[in-house]
Design a protein around this motif. Structure first.
Motif, short mmCIF file in Angstrom:
data_model
loop_
_atom_site.label_atom_id
_atom_site.label_comp_id
_atom_site.label_asym_id
_atom_site.label_seq_id
_atom_site.Cartn_x
_atom_site.Cartn_y
_atom_site.Cartn_z
N THR A 40 83.47 82.38 70.64
CA THR A 40 82.04 82.58 70.48
C THR A 40 81.75 84.08 70.55
OG1 THR A 40 81.62 80.46 71.55
CG2 THR A 40 79.76 81.98 71.40
N THR A 41 81.12 84.60 69.50
CA THR A 41 80.83 86.02 69.44
C THR A 41 79.33 86.27 69.37
OG1 THR A 41 80.96 86.06 67.03
CG2 THR A 41 82.99 86.50 68.22
N ALA A 42 78.87 87.22 70.18
CA ALA A 42 77.46 87.59 70.19
C ALA A 42 77.26 88.91 69.44
CB ALA A 42 76.96 87.73 71.62
N ASN A 43 78.35 89.62 69.23
CA ASN A 43 78.31 90.92 68.57
C ASN A 43 79.55 90.96 67.68
OD1 ASN A 43 78.04 93.77 68.01
ND2 ASN A 43 76.85 93.96 69.89
N THR A 44 80.19 92.10 67.55
CA THR A 44 81.45 92.19 66.80
C THR A 44 82.62 92.10 67.78
OG1 THR A 44 80.47 93.53 65.06
CG2 THR A 44 82.85 93.61 65.27
N LEU A 45 83.52 91.17 67.52
CA LEU A 45 84.74 91.02 68.32
C LEU A 45 85.92 91.12 67.37
CD1 LEU A 45 86.28 90.36 70.93
CD2 LEU A 45 85.96 87.93 70.39
N GLU A 46 86.75 92.14 67.59
CA GLU A 46 87.97 92.29 66.81
C GLU A 46 89.15 91.99 67.71
OE1 GLU A 46 90.67 95.59 64.46
OE2 GLU A 46 88.55 96.00 64.76
N ILE A 47 90.05 91.15 67.24
CA ILE A 47 91.28 90.87 67.98
C ILE A 47 92.42 91.47 67.18
CG2 ILE A 47 92.79 89.12 68.97
CD1 ILE A 47 90.35 87.27 69.18
N SER A 48 92.94 92.60 67.67
CA SER A 48 94.08 93.22 67.02
C SER A 48 95.37 92.90 67.76
CB SER A 48 93.87 94.73 66.88
OG SER A 48 93.83 95.36 68.14
N SER A 49 95.26 92.19 68.87
CA SER A 49 96.44 91.66 69.56
C SER A 49 97.07 90.60 68.67
CB SER A 49 96.04 91.00 70.88
OG SER A 49 95.36 91.90 71.72
N ILE A 50 98.35 90.32 68.89
CA ILE A 50 99.00 89.22 68.17
C ILE A 50 98.47 87.90 68.72
CG2 ILE A 50 101.20 88.06 67.73
CD1 ILE A 50 102.53 90.82 67.97
N ILE A 51 98.11 86.99 67.82
CA ILE A 51 97.64 85.67 68.22
C ILE A 51 98.74 84.66 67.90
CG2 ILE A 51 95.94 83.86 67.82
CD1 ILE A 51 93.97 86.04 67.03
N THR A 52 99.13 83.90 68.93
CA THR A 52 100.15 82.87 68.75
C THR A 52 99.62 81.53 69.25
OG1 THR A 52 101.13 83.28 70.92
CG2 THR A 52 102.04 84.54 69.09
N GLY A 53 100.41 80.48 69.05
CA GLY A 53 100.05 79.16 69.55
C GLY A 53 100.15 78.13 68.45
N ALA A 54 100.34 76.89 68.86
CA ALA A 54 100.43 75.78 67.92
C ALA A 54 99.15 74.97 68.04
CB ALA A 54 101.65 74.92 68.22
N GLY A 55 98.10 75.48 67.48
CA GLY A 55 96.79 74.86 67.63
C GLY A 55 96.45 73.89 66.52
N THR A 56 95.43 73.09 66.78
CA THR A 56 94.93 72.17 65.76
C THR A 56 93.67 72.71 65.12
OG1 THR A 56 93.74 70.96 67.47
CG2 THR A 56 95.91 70.13 66.86
N SER A 57 92.95 73.61 65.82
CA SER A 57 91.76 74.20 65.22
C SER A 57 91.38 75.50 65.92
CB SER A 57 90.58 73.23 65.28
OG SER A 57 90.17 73.04 66.62
N LEU A 58 90.82 76.40 65.13
CA LEU A 58 90.25 77.64 65.63
C LEU A 58 88.86 77.73 65.01
CD1 LEU A 58 90.29 80.42 67.01
CD2 LEU A 58 91.42 81.32 64.98
#
Length: 76
Positions: A40-58
């Motif tokens: 949930t973002t209220a402003n600008t959120l940048e994720i430059s970290s590596i994102i991992t995981g075996a998810g079903t939804s984002l």
């Protein structure tokens, strides 16, 4: 507002950016997301970290902007 440095690997469920924070960058390290995650973002959120995981939804929620800027992301 500013940059938050992630150290090592951090396990995360839902991520919420508060309405009083300005633009935020999550940088460095690895964020391992759970199976079904809402960011949930209220402003600008940048994720430059590596994102991992075996998810079903984002899911992106809120009026802000979400940027996933690391080309090494492996969240599937």
């Amino acid at each position: 507002a500013g940059t938050i440095n992630v150290s090592g690997t951090v396990n995360a469920g839902n991520i919420t950016q508060g309405s009083q924070s300005g633009a935020i960058i999550l940088s460095g390290g690895t964020i391992n997301l759970g199976a079904a995650v809402t960011i949930t973002t209220a402003n600008t959120l940048e994720i430059s970290s590596i994102i991992t995981g075996a998810g079903t939804s984002l899911t992106k929620s809120g009026p802000g902007t979400l940027r996933l800027s690391n080309t090494a992301n492996t969240y599937t």
